[in-house]
Write a protein that holds these residues in place. Structure first.
Motif, short mmCIF file in Angstrom:
data_model
loop_
_atom_site.label_atom_id
_atom_site.label_comp_id
_atom_site.label_asym_id
_atom_site.label_seq_id
_atom_site.Cartn_x
_atom_site.Cartn_y
_atom_site.Cartn_z
N ILE A 19 -7.14 5.55 0.38
CA ILE A 19 -6.60 4.64 -0.64
C ILE A 19 -7.09 3.21 -0.45
O ILE A 19 -7.34 2.49 -1.41
CB ILE A 19 -5.06 4.70 -0.72
CG1 ILE A 19 -4.60 4.11 -2.05
CG2 ILE A 19 -4.42 4.01 0.46
CD1 ILE A 19 -3.17 4.43 -2.37
N MET A 37 -5.75 11.34 0.74
CA MET A 37 -5.53 10.23 -0.20
C MET A 37 -5.10 8.98 0.56
O MET A 37 -5.56 7.88 0.29
CB MET A 37 -4.48 10.61 -1.24
CG MET A 37 -4.97 11.50 -2.34
SD MET A 37 -3.65 12.01 -3.47
CE MET A 37 -2.96 10.45 -4.01
N GLN A 93 0.83 -1.20 0.00
CA GLN A 93 0.00 0.00 0.00
C GLN A 93 0.87 1.26 0.00
O GLN A 93 0.58 2.22 -0.68
CB GLN A 93 -0.95 0.00 1.20
CG GLN A 93 -1.95 1.14 1.17
CD GLN A 93 -2.97 1.03 2.29
OE1 GLN A 93 -3.02 0.05 3.02
NE2 GLN A 93 -3.79 2.05 2.41
N PHE A 107 0.92 4.07 -2.92
CA PHE A 107 0.70 5.47 -2.59
C PHE A 107 1.86 6.34 -3.11
O PHE A 107 1.62 7.37 -3.72
CB PHE A 107 0.56 5.64 -1.07
CG PHE A 107 0.32 7.06 -0.66
CD1 PHE A 107 -0.92 7.65 -0.84
CD2 PHE A 107 1.35 7.82 -0.10
CE1 PHE A 107 -1.14 8.97 -0.46
CE2 PHE A 107 1.14 9.13 0.28
CZ PHE A 107 -0.11 9.70 0.10
#
Length: 157
Positions: free
Chosen positions: A48, A44, A4, A8
């Motif tokens: 996400i 964000m 993740q 990102f």
């Protein structure tokens, strides 16, 4: 979690200019733009994991950035006005004809409402009416109508 973080970081690298452009449309103060940028990145990161890939990633990023900036703008209206300090020198000021026209256009766009500014910004970024509609939550036809009205309003200014 590592995957993740890598996703990102990749999204930020690929879309940082888009995020910065959205933030810049809401303020020309460098510190405030940086704050908006950082706040967008935080939002964000928080979202996400819940991104459902029902739209393009760029559309989702525009929506997060736009919503972040609109929220901050609403909060700012509730705050006490601050007086910025300024240096009497602008090292980035150009006085040629093109720079003057661009500055005048930015000033006129700055007089528009928040939603209208956002629409113009996305249109200037080359987004399609479908993409703008997806970000704003309106139909592509409504985008066209709104942009036509905005252009007429800018001509009057």
């Amino acid at each position: 979690m590592k995957q993740q973080e890598e996703l990102f970081a990749q999204l930020v690298r690929e879309h940082k200019s888009t995020i910065y452009t959205v933030c810049y449309m809401f303020s020309h103060d460098e510190d405030e733009v940086n704050d908006l940028f950082q706040e967008t990145l935080i939002n964000m990161w928080k979202g996400i994991g819940s991104f459902r890939e029902e739209s393009k990633v760029s559309t989702w990023i525009y929506r997060v950035a736009l919503n972040t900036c609109l929220l901050q703008e609403r909060k700012k209206k509730k705050e006490v006005k601050k007086v910025p300090l300024s240096m009497e020198v602008n090292f980035y000021e150009d006085n040629d004809a093109n720079s003057t026209q661009v500055r005048q256009l930015h000033q006129r766009i700055g007089r528009l409402g928040l939603v209208d500014r956002a629409l113009v910004m996305m249109w200037l970024e080359g987004m399609s009416y479908d993409e703008i509609g997806a970000v704003m939550g309106i139909s592509p036809q409504n985008v066209g109508v709104k942009l036509f009205r905005i252009k007429e309003q800018l001509k009057k200014l």
